[in-house]
Design a protein around this motif. Structure first.
Motif, PDB file in Angstrom:
ATOM      1  N   VAL A 137      26.964 119.324  76.275  1.00 22.64           N
ATOM      2  CA  VAL A 137      26.207 118.355  74.920  1.00 22.64           C
ATOM      3  C   VAL A 137      25.518 117.573  75.705  1.00 22.64           C
ATOM      4  CG1 VAL A 137      26.375 116.913  73.356  1.00 22.64           C
ATOM      5  CG2 VAL A 137      27.685 118.750  72.710  1.00 22.64           C
ATOM      6  N   VAL A 141      21.634 116.861  76.217  1.00 26.51           N
ATOM      7  CA  VAL A 141      21.068 115.932  76.108  1.00 26.51           C
ATOM      8  C   VAL A 141      19.888 115.397  77.183  1.00 26.51           C
ATOM      9  CG1 VAL A 141      21.222 113.676  75.487  1.00 26.51           C
ATOM     10  CG2 VAL A 141      22.758 115.474  74.208  1.00 26.51           C
ATOM     11  N   ALA A 144      16.751 117.281  77.438  1.00 29.21           N
ATOM     12  CA  ALA A 144      15.703 116.592  76.642  1.00 29.21           C
ATOM     13  C   ALA A 144      15.020 115.516  76.651  1.00 29.21           C
ATOM     14  CB  ALA A 144      16.872 116.429  75.421  1.00 29.21           C
ATOM     15  N   CYS A 145      16.157 114.166  77.355  1.00 36.30           N
ATOM     16  CA  CYS A 145      16.201 112.900  77.621  1.00 36.30           C
ATOM     17  C   CYS A 145      14.291 113.414  79.425  1.00 36.30           C
ATOM     18  CB  CYS A 145      16.719 112.226  78.127  1.00 36.30           C
ATOM     19  SG  CYS A 145      17.941 111.975  76.642  1.00 36.30           S
TER      20      CYS A 145
END
Length: 310
Positions: A137, A141, A144-145
């Motif tokens: 995860v 993330v 995406a950041c």
């Protein structure tokens, strides 16, 4: 034919060849190059067919991973959307990129963040093998950041360029007003200012000048500047010039008024910024200095009461 005659013929031939090379080189140096003769007349035209220099390493990487990156960029476009907003911000930031190229940059930023998070995750998994799902995860993330940070970076670049335009605008408007008041036409005044200034606003005005020289009307070129810019002041400036040129109103007065409006807006913004900073300066006073002062004032009395109390 003796040996001396042969050597004389060879030396004469070499001397004649050398003289011919020298004369041809001198003639080529005297003749002006095609770029020297043509470029002064087309230097400010938009170079749509210009080939960009590509690094060999970058070209190899694009050739190998190009299809994968383009597919990932299409996926980011489908998830995020907003291509119109991205295109406007690219224009405001004066970046020579398409929306698809920017999406590829977002994918590269995301992959960089993913690689860092993956390296940390591998080290953590090697230390404690049971925490696999949170680390997966974390890598998602991180990707995406990275994509979001690239978009925020574009917004910050566009905002910084707009701030530079606001700083340069009064000077450029005053120079245009002086040139027009001296008797020059709007196009000649714009050409003079573009040749003698350098900056973010000058880049936009040089694009307007290029459109005018390629046959676009002056009003339409400035209307295009008003549509591209994200600043209301510059938009009003371009619309005012377009209206003044189309209707024949005094252009110098319009430019002086525009420059004074920008200076007044900058003054108001400076006052508002000072007021906000004044409020922020009260935070350390209220939450740091005042409690320390209260403690120093009441602590000796509190200790005295404790010593006196039975």
């Amino acid at each position: 034919m003796t040996g001396l005659t042969v050597w004389g013929a060879l030396l004469g031939g070499l001397a004649a060849g050398g003289l011919l090379l020298i004369v041809s080189r001198l003639l080529s140096l005297r003749r002006a190059d095609l770029s020297v003769r043509v470029l002064p007349y087309i230097r400010d035209l938009p170079q749509s067919g210009q080939v960009r220099p590509v690094d060999e390493g970058t070209g190899a990487v694009r050739g190998v991973f190009g299809p994968v990156l383009r597919g990932a960029a299409d996926g980011v476009e489908k998830v995020l959307g907003g291509s119109t907003s991205v295109r406007r911000r690219l224009e405001r930031a004066d970046l020579d990129k398409t929306v698809h190229e920017f999406r590829i940059d977002q994918v590269m930023w995301g992959l960089s963040a993913f690689a860092v998070a993956a390296a940390v995750s591998v080290l953590e998994t090697w230390r404690s093998p049971g925490n696999t799902v949170p680390l997966v995860v974390l890598t998602v993330v991180a990707f995406a950041c990275g994509v979001i940070f690239c978009d925020n970076h574009l917004s910050s670049v566009a905002k910084k360029r707009e701030q530079l335009i606001l700083l340069e605008f009064p000077v450029v408007a005053e120079l245009l007003a002086l040139a027009v008041a001296a008797g020059e036409s709007p196009v000649s005044a714009l050409d003079r200012v573009v040749r003698r200034t350098n900056g973010a606003l000058t880049s936009d005005l040089s694009r307007v000048l290029a459109e005018i020289r390629t046959g676009a009307p002056v009003g339409r070129a400035f209307d295009g500047l008003a549509a591209r810019t994200g600043l209301p002041l510059v938009s009003r400036f371009a619309e005012g010039i377009a209206v003044a040129v189309e209707r024949g109103t005094p252009l110098a007065d319009v430019l002086h008024a525009q420059a004074s409006d920008v200076r007044e807006a900058g003054r108001r913004e400076l006052i508002e910024t000072g007021a906000r900073k004044e409020v922020m300066m009260m935070v350390p006073v209220v939450f740091l200095v005042l409690p320390v002062t209260v403690i120093f004032a009441f602590w000796p009395g509190l200790i005295g009461l404790r010593l006196v109390a039975p």
